[in-house]
Write a protein that holds these residues in place. Structure first.
Motif, PDB file in Angstrom:
ATOM      1  N   GLU A  10       0.837  -1.207   0.000  1.00 42.52           N
ATOM      2  CA  GLU A  10       0.000   0.000   0.000  1.00 42.52           C
ATOM      3  C   GLU A  10       0.869   1.251   0.000  1.00 42.52           C
ATOM      4  O   GLU A  10       0.603   2.214  -0.732  1.00 42.52           O
ATOM      5  CB  GLU A  10      -0.909  -0.007   1.225  1.00 42.52           C
ATOM      6  N   HIS A  11       1.914   1.229   0.802  1.00 38.01           N
ATOM      7  CA  HIS A  11       2.801   2.384   0.897  1.00 38.01           C
ATOM      8  C   HIS A  11       3.702   2.492  -0.329  1.00 38.01           C
ATOM      9  O   HIS A  11       4.016   3.585  -0.795  1.00 38.01           O
ATOM     10  CB  HIS A  11       3.615   2.292   2.185  1.00 38.01           C
ATOM     11  N   VAL A  12       4.111   1.346  -0.835  1.00 34.48           N
ATOM     12  CA  VAL A  12       4.897   1.326  -2.075  1.00 34.48           C
ATOM     13  C   VAL A  12       4.090   1.938  -3.207  1.00 34.48           C
ATOM     14  O   VAL A  12       4.582   2.795  -3.963  1.00 34.48           O
ATOM     15  CB  VAL A  12       5.326  -0.114  -2.429  1.00 34.48           C
ATOM     16  N   LYS A  13       2.828   1.539  -3.333  1.00 30.51           N
ATOM     17  CA  LYS A  13       1.981   2.051  -4.407  1.00 30.51           C
ATOM     18  C   LYS A  13       1.719   3.554  -4.244  1.00 30.51           C
ATOM     19  O   LYS A  13       1.649   4.294  -5.232  1.00 30.51           O
ATOM     20  CB  LYS A  13       0.661   1.276  -4.439  1.00 30.51           C
ATOM     21  N   ALA A  14       1.558   3.990  -3.007  1.00 26.39           N
ATOM     22  CA  ALA A  14       1.345   5.426  -2.761  1.00 26.39           C
ATOM     23  C   ALA A  14       2.549   6.231  -3.221  1.00 26.39           C
ATOM     24  O   ALA A  14       2.406   7.307  -3.825  1.00 26.39           O
ATOM     25  CB  ALA A  14       1.066   5.667  -1.280  1.00 26.39           C
ATOM     26  N   LEU A  15       3.750   5.727  -2.944  1.00 27.56           N
ATOM     27  CA  LEU A  15       4.962   6.416  -3.377  1.00 27.56           C
ATOM     28  C   LEU A  15       5.120   6.352  -4.895  1.00 27.56           C
ATOM     29  O   LEU A  15       5.548   7.327  -5.523  1.00 27.56           O
ATOM     30  CB  LEU A  15       6.192   5.814  -2.698  1.00 27.56           C
ATOM     31  N   GLN A  16       4.774   5.226  -5.474  1.00 27.47           N
ATOM     32  CA  GLN A  16       4.864   5.095  -6.933  1.00 27.47           C
ATOM     33  C   GLN A  16       3.924   6.080  -7.625  1.00 27.47           C
ATOM     34  O   GLN A  16       4.265   6.645  -8.668  1.00 27.47           O
ATOM     35  CB  GLN A  16       4.550   3.660  -7.357  1.00 27.47           C
ATOM     36  N   ALA A  17       2.750   6.294  -7.027  1.00 31.85           N
ATOM     37  CA  ALA A  17       1.803   7.239  -7.607  1.00 31.85           C
ATOM     38  C   ALA A  17       2.289   8.677  -7.475  1.00 31.85           C
ATOM     39  O   ALA A  17       2.033   9.520  -8.346  1.00 31.85           O
ATOM     40  CB  ALA A  17       0.442   7.085  -6.921  1.00 31.85           C
TER      41      ALA A  17
END
Length: 327
Positions: free
Chosen positions: A283-290
């Motif tokens: 979830e946090h990885v995806k937030a940073l990727q976005a």
């Protein structure tokens, strides 16, 4: 000298050369250096109750606290080896990591809505598009600054379309209320105080643009003191659970430490701080990727920087999983 002898000599020399670092790694920890911040209620609770001092006292380890006025300060302290553990926003941590700051993030201290774009009470500014050409205060290297850039991009504006006024968070609030800037990328509890005390208005809110609160650790410290890192996370877990059960008391601590009213502190802790997800996950990885493209679009990192690699190296899932399961 024969090739085998040369290789043996080289290996022996390498071992001797490496010996001091091995010995250094084996040295017992004498002092734990970490920050506390008004945007991290958990850090305030831990410091107030002396839980880390209690945890490490039996090992003769001193605990040193340093105030971070913003993510930029915490990251400066980490990069300069002034602290071992520091509290920042996730995107700010990624920006620092991509630019060479040797940190990893093994714990999420909150999911906040701690920033928004703020205008004075009677401002004629009604929309993001109205910010073109305006003076906007924001602290570089922090979530509010990156929030500002992402918000501008939603209406086709860039950093060059506004006049950025680089001020630390508290000075940004003052500049806004004194009319020296047209808008401010705020940070709680200062933002909540400006709303309630000065009537300032939140022009633009977007919870998804508020990146998580990352507890960052210097890579060298993690390598040399993994058990200490796990013990710190255990104490942060204790604080997280205490705040969830004692929200008003936590707000009182924030009120006293940050010198804001209890009403302001309650707004931050009760309505704008989510403590439900402490584990670093996809979830946090995806937030940073976005969020990461803004760093390239605004040339905040070198062209061609592999941000996905930086994210993978930043988000560290090794420590918190066992701790959160046990508590």
């Amino acid at each position: 000298m024969k090739r085998r002898s040369v290789l043996q000599w080289a290996a022996g020399s390498a071992a001797v050369t490496a010996l001091p670092s091995v010995l250094h790694a084996a040295e017992p920890l004498k002092e734990l250096r970490l920050d506390y911040a008004y945007y991290s209620p958990s850090s305030l609770v831990i410091r107030r109750f002396g839980w880390l001092e209690e945890e490490f006292k039996k090992d003769g380890i001193n605990v040193k606290w340093v105030l971070s006025a913003g993510s930029n300060r915490a990251l400066e302290y980490l990069n300069g080896n002034s602290i071992d553990i520091g509290s920042t926003a996730g995107l700010a941590a990624l920006l620092a990591k991509a630019n060479g700051n040797p940190i990893r993030a093994p714990y999420i201290f909150s999911r906040p809505e701690w920033t928004a774009l703020v205008v004075p009470k009677n401002s004629p500014i009604k929309s993001l598009a109205d910010l073109k050409g305006k003076k906007i205060a924001a602290t570089k290297g922090t979530d509010p600054y990156l929030f500002l850039l992402r918000a501008l991009h939603t209406v086709g504006l860039k950093r060059s379309d506004i006049e950025h006024v680089a001020l630390q968070h508290a000075d940004g609030r003052t500049a806004l209320e004194q009319g020296r800037v047209d808008a401010w990328a705020g940070l709680d509890p200062l933002m909540a105080a400006s709303e309630l005390d000065a009537g300032s208005r939140l022009l633009y809110r977007n919870v998804a643009f508020n990146t998580y609160g990352f507890l960052n650790v210097r890579e060298e410290f993690i390598q040399q003191n993994p058990q200490a890192v796990k013990r710190v996370i255990t104490v942060y877990e204790k604080a997280r659970q205490w705040i969830q059960a004692n929200t008003t008391e936590a707000a009182k601590i924030l009120s006293e430490e940050a010198k804001v009213s209890l009403q302001v502190a309650l707004l931050q802790v009760k309505l704008r701080t989510d403590l439900s997800q402490p584990l670093p996950t996809q979830e946090h990885v995806k937030a940073l990727q976005a969020a990461a493209p803004i760093l390239l679009d605004e040339q905040l990192v070198r062209p061609g920087t592999d941000l996905n690699k930086a994210i993978a190296l930043l988000v560290d899932t090794r420590f918190a999983t066992d701790v959160v399961r046990r508590t």
